[in-house]
Design an enzyme around this catalytic site. Structure first.
Site, short mmCIF file in Angstrom:
data_model
loop_
_atom_site.label_atom_id
_atom_site.label_comp_id
_atom_site.label_asym_id
_atom_site.label_seq_id
_atom_site.Cartn_x
_atom_site.Cartn_y
_atom_site.Cartn_z
N CYS A 110 35.51 35.64 46.82
CA CYS A 110 36.86 35.54 46.26
C CYS A 110 37.56 34.29 46.79
O CYS A 110 37.21 33.18 46.42
CB CYS A 110 37.64 36.82 46.52
SG CYS A 110 39.10 36.95 45.46
N HIS A 215 34.04 40.88 44.50
CA HIS A 215 34.00 41.45 45.85
C HIS A 215 32.78 42.35 46.03
O HIS A 215 32.89 43.58 45.93
CB HIS A 215 35.29 42.25 46.12
CG HIS A 215 36.47 41.40 46.46
ND1 HIS A 215 36.78 41.04 47.76
CD2 HIS A 215 37.39 40.81 45.67
CE1 HIS A 215 37.86 40.27 47.75
NE2 HIS A 215 38.25 40.12 46.49
N GLU A 217 31.40 43.26 48.67
CA GLU A 217 31.51 44.15 49.83
C GLU A 217 32.15 45.49 49.46
O GLU A 217 32.03 46.46 50.21
CB GLU A 217 32.30 43.46 50.96
CG GLU A 217 33.82 43.49 50.85
CD GLU A 217 34.38 42.54 49.79
OE1 GLU A 217 33.59 41.83 49.13
OE2 GLU A 217 35.62 42.50 49.64
#
Ligand code: MN
Length: 246
Positions: A110, A215, A217
């Site tokens: 990001c 994202h 994660e």
């Protein structure tokens, strides 16, 4: 096998109890799960020279966060560009150049993708709605959960990213109001949304220089995104085996 130390950037400060906000937790969990030892690179560290920060690290994760000051890409700040953290910019931009120059494996997420682009001389849309009105919605921040997959990306089949995750078309989450406008020279765009927005980049002639606008994660329930963090850890181990030399 040794556990590689992977530095990760953050706009947060260590709190009194030494615990972290939930956002940082997702990055820490993803790195732990992939077999790394995550080392937060706080802006309060006394010496933020890239060679000092990178000492003993095997890879760097440039994490998400607020907007980069447009000073760094030679624009005046517009009202929609917010949450600028000058100290973080000054830590990350030189560190990104250092990681590219010294061929330290890195993954940008990001804001991390935007840092890489700005560090290499590219620029950003300060606000996608305002500057690219034909764009699809990219900002589900605070509207949907952080793992909500909102739009597809098309990935260059020849890219390292496609080789790692094994697919070239996948739905990703989207928690950004800024994005790459002018791509930095030397950087390859390797994934796009259907509105043409650059969603991933790679630096060629680098053992592992990748960045994504989404994202991963927050999506480690998917094998593709676990594979991405695992690939970073493999690259980190290789970097150590080679004596931390390019
Ligand atoms: Mn997006």
């Amino acid at each position: 096998m040794s556990t590689p130390r992977i530095g990760l950037t953050t706009g947060l400060l260590p709190d009194e109890n030494g615990t972290f906000s939930s956002n940082l937790d997702s990055y820490l969990d993803a790195l732990h799960q992939a077999g790394a030892d995550p080392i937060p690179l706080y802006t309060t560290l006394p010496d933020k020279q890239p060679e000092v920060l990178a000492k003993g690290l095997s890879a760097i994760l440039f994490c998400g966060g607020g907007d980069i000051s447009p000073i760094h890409y030679h624009q005046d700040q517009t009202p929609l560009c917010e949450t600028v953290n000058p100290a973080r910019d000054l830590l990350e931009i030189p560190l990104a150049r250092y990681a590219i120059d010294k061929k330290i494996p890195f993954l940008g997420i990001c804001r991390g993708l935007q840092v890489i682009n700005v560090a290499l001389g590219g620029n950003l849309y300060q606000d996608i709605h305002e500057e690219k009105p034909e764009a699809i919605e990219h900002n589900y921040y605070g509207i949907r959960s952080r793992h909500y997959r909102s739009h597809f990306v098309s990935i260059d089949p020849a890219s390292k990213l496609a080789q790692i995750i094994g697919v070239t078309h996948i739905k990703v989450n989207s928690l950004h109001h800024q994005g790459i406008n002018v791509l930095a020279q030397g950087l390859h765009a390797t994934a796009h949304a259907r509105d043409g927005l650059v969603e991933a980049v790679e630096f060629p002639d680098h053992p592992f220089g990748l960045a994504v606008q989404w994202h991963p994660e927050e999506m480690t329930d998917s094998a593709e995104w676990r594979a991405l963090f695992s690939a970073l850890v493999v690259a980190a181990r290789l970097y150590v085996q080679k004596g931390r030399k390019p």
